[in-house]
Design a protein around this motif. Structure first.
Motif, PDB file in Angstrom:
ATOM      1  N   LYS A 159       0.865  -1.184   0.000  1.00  0.00           N
ATOM      2  CA  LYS A 159       0.000   0.000   0.000  1.00  0.00           C
ATOM      3  C   LYS A 159       0.900   1.231   0.000  1.00  0.00           C
ATOM      4  O   LYS A 159       1.147   1.826   1.052  1.00  0.00           O
ATOM      5  N   PRO A 160       1.406   1.640  -1.165  1.00  0.00           N
ATOM      6  CA  PRO A 160       2.406   2.708  -1.214  1.00  0.00           C
ATOM      7  C   PRO A 160       1.973   4.018  -0.573  1.00  0.00           C
ATOM      8  O   PRO A 160       2.772   4.689   0.050  1.00  0.00           O
ATOM      9  N   ASN A 161       0.712   4.398  -0.717  1.00  0.00           N
ATOM     10  CA  ASN A 161       0.271   5.657  -0.126  1.00  0.00           C
ATOM     11  C   ASN A 161       0.333   5.621   1.391  1.00  0.00           C
ATOM     12  O   ASN A 161       0.549   6.638   2.030  1.00  0.00           O
ATOM     13  N   GLU A 162       0.136   4.460   1.974  1.00  0.00           N
ATOM     14  CA  GLU A 162       0.168   4.327   3.429  1.00  0.00           C
ATOM     15  C   GLU A 162       1.587   4.106   3.950  1.00  0.00           C
ATOM     16  O   GLU A 162       1.923   4.532   5.046  1.00  0.00           O
ATOM     17  N   GLU A 163       2.424   3.423   3.174  1.00  0.00           N
ATOM     18  CA  GLU A 163       3.748   3.062   3.653  1.00  0.00           C
ATOM     19  C   GLU A 163       4.791   4.148   3.421  1.00  0.00           C
ATOM     20  O   GLU A 163       5.848   4.124   4.027  1.00  0.00           O
ATOM     21  N   GLY A 164       4.531   5.095   2.527  1.00  0.00           N
ATOM     22  CA  GLY A 164       5.446   6.205   2.317  1.00  0.00           C
ATOM     23  C   GLY A 164       6.595   5.935   1.360  1.00  0.00           C
ATOM     24  O   GLY A 164       7.507   6.732   1.241  1.00  0.00           O
ATOM     25  N   PHE A 165       6.566   4.801   0.669  1.00  0.00           N
ATOM     26  CA  PHE A 165       7.575   4.477  -0.333  1.00  0.00           C
ATOM     27  C   PHE A 165       6.906   3.615  -1.391  1.00  0.00           C
ATOM     28  O   PHE A 165       5.789   3.141  -1.192  1.00  0.00           O
ATOM     29  N   ASP A 166       7.572   3.429  -2.512  1.00  0.00           N
ATOM     30  CA  ASP A 166       6.964   2.673  -3.607  1.00  0.00           C
ATOM     31  C   ASP A 166       7.478   1.244  -3.743  1.00  0.00           C
ATOM     32  O   ASP A 166       6.719   0.355  -4.066  1.00  0.00           O
ATOM     33  N   PHE A 167       8.789   1.055  -3.529  1.00  0.00           N
ATOM     34  CA  PHE A 167       9.316  -0.305  -3.566  1.00  0.00           C
ATOM     35  C   PHE A 167      10.598  -0.394  -2.748  1.00  0.00           C
ATOM     36  O   PHE A 167      11.164   0.609  -2.345  1.00  0.00           O
ATOM     37  N   LYS A 168      11.006  -1.656  -2.520  1.00  0.00           N
ATOM     38  CA  LYS A 168      12.240  -1.938  -1.785  1.00  0.00           C
ATOM     39  C   LYS A 168      13.182  -2.726  -2.683  1.00  0.00           C
ATOM     40  O   LYS A 168      12.749  -3.526  -3.510  1.00  0.00           O
ATOM     41  N   ILE A 169      14.466  -2.495  -2.452  1.00  0.00           N
ATOM     42  CA  ILE A 169      15.523  -3.307  -3.036  1.00  0.00           C
ATOM     43  C   ILE A 169      16.503  -3.566  -1.904  1.00  0.00           C
ATOM     44  O   ILE A 169      17.034  -2.615  -1.313  1.00  0.00           O
ATOM     45  N   ASP A 170      16.732  -4.836  -1.585  1.00  0.00           N
ATOM     46  CA  ASP A 170      17.662  -5.184  -0.495  1.00  0.00           C
ATOM     47  C   ASP A 170      17.373  -4.384   0.778  1.00  0.00           C
ATOM     48  O   ASP A 170      18.275  -3.794   1.361  1.00  0.00           O
TER      49      ASP A 170
END
Length: 158
Positions: free
Chosen positions: A58-69
């Protein structure tokens, strides 16, 4: 000549097709097609470098769009059709470690992509606020800032 109703129908079909393709790729759903296209280009850039991209549920709730490592990335996208020159706010909340700035041409093709650490983004924006005699804020409308062109991670795709 195509009527406006036909143009609208074609646009709606294209939006649905884009949405369906992005969902199939695992890019979370929202109504911001331009932003999602930017997230697609950003993710493909990292995948081409052999990285595994994990999208936020849920990008709008989590404050970021994706993770890498375990590192979080926030993606902001601007298009050539944007006459105002700015788009949705970039939240300066330390919930992400890197900004991936994406610039699209008038046909929504990737024009440029820049990856900048949070600390550099924050320093630049705070310095710019001080130059304007404004207090640093917790968010800034995203623009294609000049420092994005000077970043050593700048990639030009034109």
């Amino acid at each position: 000549m195509i009527s406006i109703n036909q143009t609208i129908a074609q646009y709606c079909k294209a939006r649905k097709d884009i949405n369906d393709d992005l969902i199939a790729l695992g890019i979370p759903h929202n109504d911001n097609i331009v932003g999602r296209i930017g997230e697609y280009y950003a993710s493909q850039y990292f995948i081409s470098k052999g990285k595994t991209v994990i999208f936020a549920s849920k990008p709008n709730e989590e404050g970021f769009d994706f993770k890498i490592d375990h590192m979080r990335y926030s993606v902001k996208t601007i298009t050539a059709e944007n006459n105002v020159g700015s788009t949705s706010p970039l939240k300066l909340n330390k919930r992400w470690g890197y900004l991936v700035a994406v610039k699209l041409d008038s046909d929504f093709n990737l024009m440029a992509l820049s990856v900048v650490p949070y600390k550099k983004v924050k320093i630049y924006l705070d310095e710019n606020s001080r130059k304007q005699n404004k207090a640093p804020s917790k968010s800034k409308l995203f623009r294609w800032w000049k420092f994005l062109d000077k970043s050593n991670t700048y990639i030009r795709e034109c």
